[in-house]
Write an enzyme that holds these catalytic residues in place. Sequence first.
Site, PDB file in Angstrom:
ATOM      1  N   SER A 112     -46.241   2.229 -52.026  1.00  0.00           N
ATOM      2  CA  SER A 112     -46.937   1.100 -51.435  1.00  0.00           C
ATOM      3  C   SER A 112     -46.700   1.104 -49.937  1.00  0.00           C
ATOM      4  O   SER A 112     -45.743   1.686 -49.438  1.00  0.00           O
ATOM      5  CB  SER A 112     -46.438  -0.209 -52.051  1.00  0.00           C
ATOM      6  OG  SER A 112     -46.510  -0.160 -53.469  1.00  0.00           O
ATOM      7  N   HIS A 117     -52.816  -2.448 -37.122  1.00  0.00           N
ATOM      8  CA  HIS A 117     -53.230  -1.868 -35.846  1.00  0.00           C
ATOM      9  C   HIS A 117     -53.914  -2.966 -35.037  1.00  0.00           C
ATOM     10  O   HIS A 117     -54.675  -3.770 -35.594  1.00  0.00           O
ATOM     11  CB  HIS A 117     -54.199  -0.700 -36.052  1.00  0.00           C
ATOM     12  CG  HIS A 117     -53.645   0.414 -36.881  1.00  0.00           C
ATOM     13  ND1 HIS A 117     -52.892   1.436 -36.352  1.00  0.00           N
ATOM     14  CD2 HIS A 117     -53.720   0.653 -38.207  1.00  0.00           C
ATOM     15  CE1 HIS A 117     -52.530   2.265 -37.321  1.00  0.00           C
ATOM     16  NE2 HIS A 117     -53.025   1.810 -38.461  1.00  0.00           N
ATOM     17  N   CYS A 140     -48.407  -0.893 -55.569  1.00  0.00           N
ATOM     18  CA  CYS A 140     -48.496  -0.398 -56.937  1.00  0.00           C
ATOM     19  C   CYS A 140     -47.506  -1.171 -57.787  1.00  0.00           C
ATOM     20  O   CYS A 140     -46.449  -1.571 -57.310  1.00  0.00           O
ATOM     21  CB  CYS A 140     -48.168   1.089 -57.005  1.00  0.00           C
ATOM     22  SG  CYS A 140     -49.378   2.154 -56.210  1.00  0.00           S
TER      23      CYS A 140
END
Length: 264
Positions: A112, A117, A140
């Site tokens: 995971s 950004h 996950c």
Amino acid sequence: MKKLKLHGFNNLTKSLSFCIYDICYAKTAEERDGYIAYIDELYNANRLTEILSETCSIIGANILNIARQDYEPQGASVTILVSEEPVDPKLIDKTEHPGPLPETVVAHLDKSHICVHTYPESHPEGGLCTFRADIEVSTCGVISPLKALNYLIHQLESDIVTIDYRVRGFTRDINGMKHFIDHEINSIQNFMSDGMKALYDMVDVNVYQENIFHTKMLLKEFDLKHYMFHTKPEDLTDSERQEITAALWKEMREIYYGRNMPAV
């Protein structure tokens, strides 16, 4: 939804991604440069790391690694790899409800990850400046990135937000039957607090059969002083205030609807 007894690990991948936008009007080139420098410092790699680290705590994940970078002339990115904390699946709350708003970060996961950004932007004509942050939380197992939604929107004060949530893969129960989603959801909005929903106009576009959910958010209240950088609205003429208000509102609608609009 009835709790499933699984065979082995929960192999579902749950991904939450969203863009947040902050809009500003800067009258002069110096003010535009000042806004970009201000927003670049406000959302530098260190602060983003703090926000993402707290996000890991909220969703119940262990941070394995953190990679962060500030860029020249502006922008930053943080990526965190995480692993699922030891947890009893029976204790996981799979109902639709808002996540917490804690008072408090980005990292690397084994299966995971959380990444962000930033994109500060301005144009020499018109005085409009925008700041965009792209965030993705992918997990996950039984932990859900939706738990972090409320917190992230709250921390990254936003004029416009676009959110996508999808579930991929499948997991098997003890009888061998495949399950392509393990929790109830009919709208991303159900994971937001009433206070958050009261602040925004929102639209959903969902493809239920594909486990794809999309929500767009536009701040309801428009207060010109909130969008001015180093300029007070009372120092402007009525015509200047009207012109700037129209330009800001047009910019926000274009970003919200994802298309250019004719000048009014």
